[in-house]
Design a protein around this motif. Structure first.
Motif, mmCIF file in Angstrom:
data_model
loop_
_atom_site.group_PDB
_atom_site.id
_atom_site.type_symbol
_atom_site.label_atom_id
_atom_site.label_comp_id
_atom_site.label_asym_id
_atom_site.label_seq_id
_atom_site.Cartn_x
_atom_site.Cartn_y
_atom_site.Cartn_z
ATOM 1 N N LEU A 333 1.147 -1.240 0.062
ATOM 2 C CA LEU A 333 -0.082 -0.008 -0.032
ATOM 3 C C LEU A 333 0.927 1.062 0.093
ATOM 4 O O LEU A 333 1.717 1.445 0.791
ATOM 5 C CB LEU A 333 -0.763 0.153 1.028
ATOM 6 N N VAL A 334 0.772 2.102 -0.974
ATOM 7 C CA VAL A 334 1.845 3.110 -1.343
ATOM 8 C C VAL A 334 0.794 4.326 -1.208
ATOM 9 O O VAL A 334 0.047 4.572 -2.131
ATOM 10 C CB VAL A 334 2.740 3.083 -2.494
ATOM 11 N N VAL A 335 1.234 5.228 -0.402
ATOM 12 C CA VAL A 335 0.391 6.560 -0.194
ATOM 13 C C VAL A 335 1.437 7.840 -0.343
ATOM 14 O O VAL A 335 2.427 7.998 0.252
ATOM 15 C CB VAL A 335 -0.371 6.672 1.308
ATOM 16 N N PRO A 336 0.866 8.641 -1.129
ATOM 17 C CA PRO A 336 1.904 10.142 -1.420
ATOM 18 C C PRO A 336 1.512 10.897 -0.029
ATOM 19 O O PRO A 336 0.463 10.977 0.399
ATOM 20 C CB PRO A 336 1.151 10.699 -2.514
ATOM 21 N N VAL A 337 2.624 11.316 0.472
ATOM 22 C CA VAL A 337 2.573 12.353 1.502
ATOM 23 C C VAL A 337 2.883 13.764 0.684
ATOM 24 O O VAL A 337 3.733 14.167 0.554
ATOM 25 C CB VAL A 337 4.034 11.997 2.495
ATOM 26 N N GLN A 338 1.787 14.386 0.766
ATOM 27 C CA GLN A 338 1.852 15.697 0.058
ATOM 28 C C GLN A 338 0.695 16.967 0.769
ATOM 29 O O GLN A 338 0.012 16.193 1.638
ATOM 30 C CB GLN A 338 1.405 15.484 -1.576
ATOM 31 N N ALA A 339 1.132 17.961 0.410
ATOM 32 C CA ALA A 339 0.287 19.157 1.071
ATOM 33 C C ALA A 339 0.712 20.331 0.211
ATOM 34 O O ALA A 339 1.756 20.686 -0.158
ATOM 35 C CB ALA A 339 0.862 19.343 2.362
ATOM 36 N N ASN A 340 -0.438 21.060 -0.124
ATOM 37 C CA ASN A 340 -0.608 22.155 -0.881
ATOM 38 C C ASN A 340 0.039 22.038 -2.322
ATOM 39 O O ASN A 340 0.954 23.017 -2.807
ATOM 40 C CB ASN A 340 0.202 23.289 -0.139
ATOM 41 N N GLY A 341 -0.225 20.816 -3.021
ATOM 42 C CA GLY A 341 0.466 20.682 -4.309
ATOM 43 C C GLY A 341 1.711 20.199 -4.260
ATOM 44 O O GLY A 341 2.338 19.975 -5.521
ATOM 45 N N THR A 342 2.500 19.991 -3.141
ATOM 46 C CA THR A 342 3.884 19.647 -3.170
ATOM 47 C C THR A 342 3.992 18.201 -2.399
ATOM 48 O O THR A 342 3.479 18.198 -1.176
ATOM 49 C CB THR A 342 4.679 20.569 -2.222
#
Length: 725
Positions: A333-342
C-alpha cells in the motif's frame, strides 16, 4: 432439526447470543457455531464477497472435525465456477445430493430446486479448475445471502458431507437468522468504524504531539512509521523523502543523529532520505530500496494512492522484480505524502507474510497519517531553514568578530613591527657606530701588548745591567711601584682584550638579532639564533639561572630570521620572568632541538623546546595564553601580545605549530615546530626586487659589510705609528 413451533424460540436465543458482542469476528463466529450445532452440519462458515476485488473471503469457520481455520483466506471469484455468478449477484444457492422436491414446498422453493439442477449440471461439466478447499468433500451445500452493503455481500455457507435435502423450514430459519445477523453486523461494523476512527485520531494525535515535542525529522518519521506499522499489523513500513535541492542542502547541513528505539518485535533503520521500520523475522532492505522504482515513479507522476493486493499480478511490478523478491513483499500500500500541491515523501506499507487485501479502513488510516506527516515535514523543513539561517547568521557574526579581532591584532602587530623596525634600525646604527671604535681598540690591543712586552723586557734588561741605581732613580722606582706595575700591566691588557671581545660579541649578537639587511626568508643556523638571543638576555639570566642545552644535529633551516628571533626572545623572556618569581633553589631553562620527520607526509621539520622549572601555568588559563591582549601581569606591565605574535609567526608565517605543556608547580614547556623548507611564495617582479634592494642599500650596511669595513679600518690603524695622527 427442531420442530417448527420451536424455531422462533431458538431463533431468539441465537440472536441474543449473537448480539452479546460488538466485535464483528466474534459475532460471525457465534452465528456460525450456533447454526452448525443447530442444523448438525459437518461444516459451516461465513463468506464475504468483495465486488471491487472480485474475491471471496472465508472469514470464520466451524468444522465437525475440529479443523481450526483450515479454509480461512481469500479466493478468486472465478474459482467458484458455475456458482460464481450467483455469488456475485447475491442469490440463494442450494445444492442437494438428491434433488427431490418436498410436497410442502411450493413457489420460490420449487424454483430454487429447478435452478439447482441446472447449476449442478454446470458444475459437473466445469473441469477447468480444481475443487475449492471449502467445498472439498461436500455433497450438499446451502449458501444464504445477506443484504448487500458497500460493495460486499455476506453468505452463511452450510456444508454437508452426507446426502441431504434442505427443507423449506431450514431455509426460512436461516433466512431469519440472516436478517438478524445483518442487524448485528451493521452494529458491529458501526462499532468497528468508531474504534477505527478513534484509532486514526489517536495515531494522528500522537504524531501531532511528537511534532510539537521535536522538530527532528528523523525522530518524527521513525516513530510515526513504527506506530502505523503496529496499528495496521504490517510487516514493513518505509518513508521515502522526495526532497528538492534546497531541502537536500538543509538536510546535509544538519547533524545526523541516528536514533534507535529497542523494540521486541521491530527495529528502525535509516539511509539518506529513507526511514524503514520492519517486523521480525523480516530483515531490513533499506540498502536495496530503489528510489526510482516503478511504483515510486507512478506515485510521483500521478500523486495518487496505490493499493496492490498481489504484487505478482501488478503489471508495474511483475513477478520477476528482484527488489520485491528479495524483500519478500507480497502486498503493498503506497500513499503520497503531500500538502498544498507539493509532494514531500512517499509512504510504503508492505505485507510479507501473506497476501493482503487492503481494506478501505487501512487506506483511510494510512492516508490520515500521510496527511499529518506532510504537515510535520513542512514544519520540520521550516524549522531546519530557520536553524540554517540562524547558523549562517551566527557564522557571519563570528567571522565579523574574528575579523575585528584580527584587525585589532594586525594594528597592534603593525605598531609592534614599526617599533621593532625602528629599534632594529637604531640597534643597527648603534652597533655600527660602536663597532668602529671597538675595532680601533680591538685592532690596536695586540700592538700595545707587544709594545708593553718590549718595554718590560727593556726595563728588566736595565735592571740587570745596572743593579746599582742612584737615589733619585731608586726613589722614582718606589713611587711608581715598578714591580707591581710590571705584574699588573699585562693583566690590564688582558682584561681590556676580554672586554673588547665581549663588546664585539654583543655587537655581533645585535647584528644577528636585527638582521635588517637580510631577505625575508633565509636559511639560518637555529642554534646560532638561540645563542644570539641568549646573549641579548645575558643581563636577565645573571648567575642564578642555569641554561641547559640539548642541541641535536640540525641542518640549516629556511625561515624568517627576524620574526623567529622575536619568538625566541618572547618565550625565553617569559621563562626568565616565571623563574624569577619562583622560590625554587634551582632555576633552570632547558633548550632542546631535534630533527623530526612526519610519518604521513614524509616532511622534515625542526622541533625546538624551551622549558623552565618555574611555577607552571594554571589549567584554567592555558587555553587563553595565545589570545590577543591576554596577560597575567599587572596593569601597565604587559600588553598580552608576545605569545599572540609568536603564535601568528610560527603558525601563519612559518606554517608550523606552537603549543604549550604545563602542570601547576612543574614548570612549562613551549614546543615550536617549523618545516625544514618553507613553501615557496610567488616570485616578485624584477622591478620589485630592484626597488627593494635599492631601498635596503640606501640606509643600512649588512653584517658582512660591517666586518669588511672594520677589518680595513683596523689594518689602516696598525699601519699608522701611534702619535702620528
Amino acid at each position: 432439526m427442531p420442530y417448527p413451533q420451536k424455531h422462533w424460540t431458538l431463533l431468539q436465543k441465537i440472536v441474543d447470543r449473537i448480539r452479546n458482542s460488538l466485535e464483528l469476528r466474534v459475532v460471525l463466529q457465534t452465528a456460525v457455531d450456533e447454526i452448525a450445532t443447530l442444523l448438525n452440519l459437518d461444516r459451516c462458515c461465513f463468506l464475504w464477497y468483495f465486488e471491487d476485488t472480485q474475491r471471496v473471503q472465508v472469514v470464520v469457520e466451524r468444522s465437525r472435525h475440529n479443523r481450526k481455520n483450515a479454509q480461512l483466506g481469500y479466493y478468486p471469484l472465478e474459482k467458484f465456477g458455475a456458482i460464481a455468478g450467483a455469488i456475485a449477484t447475491g442469490k440463494l444457492i442450494i445444492n442437494s445430493k438428491t434433488a427431490v422436491p418436498n410436497p410442502g414446498m411450493v413457489g420460490i422453493v420449487s424454483r430454487w430446486l429447478s435452478q439447482l439442477q441446472l447449476i449442478q449440471q454446470q458444475i459437473k461439466k466445469d473441469q477447468r479448475s480444481p475443487q475449492l478447499p471449502i467445498f472439498q468433500g461436500a455433497i450438499a451445500n446451502l449458501l444464504v445471502p445477506l443484504k448487500q452493503s458497500e460493495g460486499s455481500i455476506g453468505f452463511i455457507a452450510c456444508i454437508s458431507e452426507q446426502p441431504r435435502i434442505w427443507s423449506s423450514s431450514e431455509i426460512e430459519f436461516l433466512q431469519a437468522i440472516a436478517q438478524q445477523l445483518e442487524i448485528a453486523i451493521r452494529q458491529a461494523q458501526l462499532y468497528e468504524q468508531t474504534q477505527k476512527q478513534a484509532q486514526r485520531e489517536q495515531l494522528v494525535n500522537q504524531i501531532t504531539s511528537l511534532t510539537r515535542q521535536s522538530f527532528d525529522l528523523e525522530t518524527i518519521l521513525t516513530e510515526a512509521t513504527r506506530e502505523l506499522m503496529q496499528a495496521l499489523s504490517a510487516d514493513r513500513c518505509l518513508i521515502h523523502l522526495v526532497e528538492s535541492h534546497e531541502q537536500e542542502s538543509i538536510r546535509a547541513s544538519e547533524r545526523e543523529n541516528h536514533l534507535q528505539h529497542p523494540q521486541p518485535s521491530s527495529a528502525a533503520f535509516r539511509r539518506k532520505h529513507l526511514y524503514e521500520v520492519c517486523r521480525e523475522p523480516f530483515p531490513p532492505t533499506i540498502d536495496d530500496f530503489d528510489t526510482h522504482g516503478p511504483i515510486t515513479q507512478w506515485v510521483i507522476g500521478h500523486r495518487q494512492q496505490v493499493s496492490i493486493s498481489d504484487i505478482t499480478r501488478d503489471g508495474r511490478v511483475g513477478e520477476a522484480n528482484l527488489e520485491y523478491q528479495k524483500a519478500q513483499i507480497k502486498s503493498s500500500l503506497v500513499v503520497p505524502v503531500q500538502a498544498n500541491g507539493t509532494l514531500h515523501a512517499i509512504l510504503y506499507l508492505n505485507q510479507c507474510s501473506e497476501i493482503r487485501y487492503w481494506s478501505k479502513n487501512d487506506q483511510k488510516l494510512a492516508q490520515a497519517v500521510a496527511d499529518q506527516l506532510a504537515i510535520s515535514i513542512q514544519q520540520a523543513n521550516l524549522y531546519a531553514q530557520t536553524q540554517q539561517q540562524a547558523h549562517t547568521s551566527a557564522q557571519q557574526a563570528e567571522q565579523l568578530s574574528q575579523t575585528l579581532l584580527e584587525l585589532r591584532l594586525t594594528q597592534s602587530q603593525l605598531i609592534q613591527s614599526e617599533k621593532m623596525s625602528s629599534l632594529g634600525r637604531m640597534v643597527a646604527g648603534v652597533a655600527h657606530e660602536i663597532n668602529n671604535p671597538v675595532n680601533f681598540i680591538y685592532g690596536n690591543i695586540p700592538y700595545v701588548e707587544n709594545y708593553i712586552h718590549d718595554l718590560i723586557r727593556l726595563v728588566q734588561g736595565y735592571q740587570t745591567q745596572y743593579p746599582n741605581r742612584n737615589a733619585e732613580l731608586q726613589k722614582l722606582t718606589e713611587q711608581v711601584e715598578l714591580d707591581f706595575l710590571l705584574r699588573d700591566l699585562p693583566k690590564i691588557l688582558k682584561s681590556m682584550q676580554v672586554g673588547a671581545e665581549r663588546i664585539r660579541e654583543i655587537v655581533n649578537s645585535l647584528q644577528h638579532f636585527s638582521r635588517l639587511n637580510q631577505a625575508s626568508q633565509k636559511s639560518i643556523d637555529i642554534h646560532e639564533a638561540l645563542e644570539s638571543t641568549l646573549s641579548i638576555l645575558y643581563s636577565y639570566l645573571g648567575d642564578e639561572i642555569e641554561v641547559v642545552r640539548h642541541y641535536g644535529d640540525l641542518p640549516p633551516v629556511e625561515c624568517y630570521p627576524k620574526p623567529l628571533n622575536q619568538v625566541f626572545m618572547s618565550i625565553l623572556m617569559n621563562a626568565i620572568e616565571a623563574i624569577s618569581r619562583w622560590s625554587s633553589k634551582e632555576k633552570i631553562i632547558k633548550l632542546r632541538t631535534e630533527l623530526v620527520s612526519d610519518g604521513e607526509t614524509g616532511e622534515d621539520f625542526v622541533r625546538i623546546a624551551i622549558a623552565d622549572n618555574g611555577p607552571g601555568i594554571a589549567q584554567e588559563i592555558q587555553p587563553k595564553i595565545f589570545d590577543p591582549f591576554f596577560t597575567t601581569k599587572d596593569v601597565g606591565q604587559g600588553r598580552g601580545l608576545g605569545l599572540t605574535v609568536s603564535y601568528q609567526t610560527i603558525v601563519s608565517q612559518h606554517q608550523g605549530n606552537l603549543h604549550c605543556h604545563s602542570q601547576p608547580g612543574q614548570g612549562a614547556e613551549f614546543i615550536i615546530e617549523i618545516p625544514l623548507q618553507q613553501p615557496k611564495p610567488l616570485s616578485p617582479s624584477k622591478k620589485e626586487i630592484g626597488d627593494r634592494e635599492l631601498r635596503d642599500g640606501d640606509w643600512e650596511l649588512g653584517a658582512g659589510d660591517w666586518e669588511d669595513t672594520t677589518m680595513k679600518l683596523g689594518m689602516e690603524i696598525r699601519k699608522t705609528p701611534l702619535g702620528k695622527n
